[in-house]
Design a protein around this motif. Structure first.
Motif, PDB file in Angstrom:
ATOM      1  N   PRO A   1      42.572  14.262  51.451  1.00 49.36           N
ATOM      2  CA  PRO A   1      41.204  14.644  51.092  1.00 49.36           C
ATOM      3  C   PRO A   1      40.781  15.923  51.820  1.00 49.36           C
ATOM      4  O   PRO A   1      41.024  16.076  53.019  1.00 49.36           O
ATOM      5  N   VAL A   2      40.134  16.809  51.088  1.00 48.25           N
ATOM      6  CA  VAL A   2      39.640  18.074  51.641  1.00 48.25           C
ATOM      7  C   VAL A   2      38.132  18.130  51.407  1.00 48.25           C
ATOM      8  O   VAL A   2      37.680  18.262  50.270  1.00 48.25           O
ATOM      9  N   PRO A   3      37.339  18.008  52.443  1.00 47.67           N
ATOM     10  CA  PRO A   3      35.876  18.028  52.255  1.00 47.67           C
ATOM     11  C   PRO A   3      35.378  19.435  51.939  1.00 47.67           C
ATOM     12  O   PRO A   3      35.621  20.381  52.685  1.00 47.67           O
ATOM     13  N   VAL A   4      34.684  19.544  50.817  1.00 54.48           N
ATOM     14  CA  VAL A   4      34.035  20.814  50.436  1.00 54.48           C
ATOM     15  C   VAL A   4      32.572  20.473  50.179  1.00 54.48           C
ATOM     16  O   VAL A   4      32.159  20.201  49.052  1.00 54.48           O
ATOM     17  N   LEU A   5      31.777  20.466  51.234  1.00 57.56           N
ATOM     18  CA  LEU A   5      30.385  20.039  51.159  1.00 57.56           C
ATOM     19  C   LEU A   5      29.454  21.185  51.515  1.00 57.56           C
ATOM     20  O   LEU A   5      29.600  21.801  52.575  1.00 57.56           O
ATOM     21  N   ARG A   6      28.529  21.472  50.621  1.00 63.33           N
ATOM     22  CA  ARG A   6      27.512  22.508  50.826  1.00 63.33           C
ATOM     23  C   ARG A   6      28.152  23.826  51.284  1.00 63.33           C
ATOM     24  O   ARG A   6      27.704  24.454  52.252  1.00 63.33           O
ATOM     25  N   LEU A   7      29.197  24.208  50.594  1.00 62.31           N
ATOM     26  CA  LEU A   7      29.893  25.451  50.919  1.00 62.31           C
ATOM     27  C   LEU A   7      29.126  26.612  50.279  1.00 62.31           C
ATOM     28  O   LEU A   7      29.143  26.805  49.065  1.00 62.31           O
ATOM     29  N   ARG A   8      28.430  27.382  51.102  1.00 65.86           N
ATOM     30  CA  ARG A   8      27.580  28.454  50.604  1.00 65.86           C
ATOM     31  C   ARG A   8      28.401  29.615  50.064  1.00 65.86           C
ATOM     32  O   ARG A   8      29.575  29.774  50.418  1.00 65.86           O
ATOM     33  N   PRO A   9      27.789  30.441  49.200  1.00 64.57           N
ATOM     34  CA  PRO A   9      28.499  31.602  48.658  1.00 64.57           C
ATOM     35  C   PRO A   9      28.984  32.529  49.771  1.00 64.57           C
ATOM     36  O   PRO A   9      28.259  32.829  50.723  1.00 64.57           O
ATOM     37  N   GLY A  10      30.220  32.960  49.664  1.00 67.08           N
ATOM     38  CA  GLY A  10      30.804  33.857  50.653  1.00 67.08           C
ATOM     39  C   GLY A  10      31.330  33.168  51.891  1.00 67.08           C
ATOM     40  O   GLY A  10      31.927  33.831  52.748  1.00 67.08           O
ATOM     41  N   ARG A  11      31.128  31.868  52.008  1.00 62.62           N
ATOM     42  CA  ARG A  11      31.606  31.133  53.182  1.00 62.62           C
ATOM     43  C   ARG A  11      32.929  30.433  52.848  1.00 62.62           C
ATOM     44  O   ARG A  11      33.284  30.247  51.690  1.00 62.62           O
TER      45      ARG A  11
ATOM     46  N   ASN B   1      34.205  29.943  48.932  1.00 59.45           N
ATOM     47  CA  ASN B   1      33.317  29.970  47.776  1.00 59.45           C
ATOM     48  C   ASN B   1      33.077  31.432  47.393  1.00 59.45           C
ATOM     49  O   ASN B   1      32.342  32.154  48.069  1.00 59.45           O
ATOM     50  N   ALA B   2      33.725  31.863  46.307  1.00 62.04           N
ATOM     51  CA  ALA B   2      33.596  33.249  45.857  1.00 62.04           C
ATOM     52  C   ALA B   2      32.410  33.456  44.928  1.00 62.04           C
ATOM     53  O   ALA B   2      32.209  34.577  44.422  1.00 62.04           O
ATOM     54  N   GLY B   3      31.638  32.409  44.682  1.00 66.09           N
ATOM     55  CA  GLY B   3      30.461  32.554  43.836  1.00 66.09           C
ATOM     56  C   GLY B   3      29.335  33.278  44.557  1.00 66.09           C
ATOM     57  O   GLY B   3      29.384  33.518  45.770  1.00 66.09           O
ATOM     58  N   ARG B   4      28.265  33.587  43.799  1.00 68.38           N
ATOM     59  CA  ARG B   4      27.136  34.347  44.354  1.00 68.38           C
ATOM     60  C   ARG B   4      25.820  33.601  44.323  1.00 68.38           C
ATOM     61  O   ARG B   4      24.864  34.007  44.985  1.00 68.38           O
ATOM     62  N   LEU B   5      25.745  32.500  43.549  1.00 68.45           N
ATOM     63  CA  LEU B   5      24.440  31.914  43.300  1.00 68.45           C
ATOM     64  C   LEU B   5      24.210  30.592  44.007  1.00 68.45           C
ATOM     65  O   LEU B   5      23.142  30.373  44.569  1.00 68.45           O
ATOM     66  N   ARG B   6      25.170  29.717  43.997  1.00 68.54           N
ATOM     67  CA  ARG B   6      24.889  28.369  44.459  1.00 68.54           C
ATOM     68  C   ARG B   6      25.991  27.871  45.375  1.00 68.54           C
ATOM     69  O   ARG B   6      27.136  28.306  45.326  1.00 68.54           O
ATOM     70  N   ALA B   7      25.611  26.913  46.218  1.00 66.94           N
ATOM     71  CA  ALA B   7      26.575  26.290  47.112  1.00 66.94           C
ATOM     72  C   ALA B   7      27.409  25.283  46.342  1.00 66.94           C
ATOM     73  O   ALA B   7      27.001  24.769  45.298  1.00 66.94           O
TER      74      ALA B   7
END
Length: 395
Positions: free
Chosen positions: A99-109, A78-84
């Protein structure tokens, strides 16, 4: 961006409520229409948010033999800065999706998923790109976007070990035909001396005449050179079993086995396809990058790449045979065809005057094939071909 069935229904209801409410002066219907339109607008705003994702993938390994294990490692950041990011993602793997789970991926993680790539069939398996679908909480709108580049996994034909390699017959520069196993050294040309050259190769008479050191260049003129001609015409392999052309798959296994055996023996080998291929083809039957130089690991992958990607194609046998005859690519010709190639043995036998040794492998034929002056190997599959190949005593 697309509306779901629920979204289409709500959009139609919005238009109908507003039209009826304004037409007949029903403020309640207008209010309901505005509420429904607001819900649709909210869904569009939420779904239009584009998450900033960085997708990288790594194949482990990217080139395998048929039936061997291959895996794909996929990392989503997640290259964003504001939201998961909480998304639904599907990664393409050949003809299926993973299927690739992308759940609650925080910014920078980032998150990493590893899965197996199917290798039960020869071919080039495209993996990726990652399809990310984002919707709104009401389920009215769904937006799909692609992230990352696709990465192919090359599945080579099975390689069966061959203990024998044709010694061939090479023509030396003085006009003699030599049947040798290791080649011979023949004078080719003179060049200027460079640091590191052996003094015993200096041609003193020429050096005295020109006033500088000249060194002899020798070539290995009798080194055997193999030419593998794979008949990938659809007419040569007419029978299919469960959608798979078994005779063609066996011919690909035989071609891979011969190429690998020649490479291990440090012998030059050229792969030629009858029908043009998409990898390394320059024209009908083009050699292109299909030549393997002795001792070069990097160049050894080109023919196997072509064998992984090759498919059945049009009938260009006459043009290919004419080119093989004109170019004289080697001294031992190995032709691999199917049951439909019986009628072509006569044309292949005409190359006997150009290639001292011609070996023909016929796969899936109901009756044994015979041709004067040719070594014919009838086999049901690649393993049977390898066994019969090693029984040949005279090439």
């Amino acid at each position: 961006m697309g509306f779901t069935a629920r979204g289409v229904g709500l959009l139609v209801a919005t238009v109908a409520l507003l039209a009826v409410g304004f037409r007949f002066a029903y403020p309640e219907l207008v209010l309901l229409g505005v509420a429904a339109g607001s819900a649709v607008g909210y869904a569009l705003v939420i779904a239009s948010w584009r998450p900033r994702l960085e997708v990288t993938r790594h194949a482990e390994p990217d080139r395998v033999g048929r039936g061997e294990t291959a895996a794909m490692s996929l990392t989503v950041r997640n290259a964003g800065r504001l939201r998961a990011a909480s998304l639904v993602a599907l990664d393409r793997c050949g003809e299926t999706t993973v299927p690739v789970p992308v759940l609650r991926l925080r910014p920078g993680r980032d998150t990493t998923v590893r899965y197996d790539v199917p290798t039960d069939r020869r071919g080039v398996v495209p993996v990726g790109p990652l399809r990310v679908t984002r919707g709104d909480p009401l389920g009215l709108v769904a937006v799909s976007r692609l992230y990352g580049a696709a990465l192919p996994v090359w599945v080579y034909p099975r390689i069966h070990p061959l203990t024998a390699v044709p010694t061939g017959a090479g023509r030396s520069l003085d006009g003699r035909m030599d049947a040798v196993a290791h080649g011979s050294i023949t004078f080719d040309s003179l060049r200027e001396y460079v640091v590191g050259d052996e003094l015993r190769r200096v041609h003193w008479r020429t050096s005295a005449r020109v006033g500088e050191l000249m060194v002899r260049e020798n070539v290995d003129t009798s080194l055997p050179r193999l030419v593998v001609l794979l008949d990938n015409r659809a007419a040569a392999h007419p029978e299919r079993v469960g959608g798979v052309v078994e005779s063609f798959e066996a011919a690909c296994e035989a071609a891979a086995s011969v190429v690998t055996a020649a490479y291990r023996a440090e012998l030059p080998v050229v792969l030629v396809l009858v029908a043009p291929d998409a990898v390394g083809a320059v024209g009908s039957g083009a050699v292109g990058s299909g030549a393997v130089g002795s001792g070069a690991v990097g160049s050894g992958a080109a023919p196997l790449d072509r064998l992984a990607a090759v498919q059945l194609g049009e009938d260009t046998l006459d043009a290919t045979l004419a080119r093989v005859r004109a170019d004289r690519l080697g001294d031992t010709l190995v032709v691999l065809t199917g049951s439909g190639g019986h009628d072509s043995l006569g044309r292949i036998g005409a190359l006997r005057g150009v290639y001292p040794s011609v070996v023909v492998g016929v796969f899936g034929a109901a009756e044994p094939a015979h041709a004067a002056g040719l070594v014919v190997i009838d086999a049901a599959d690649g393993a049977a071909f390898a066994a019969e190949w090693d029984r040949v005593r005279r090439w």
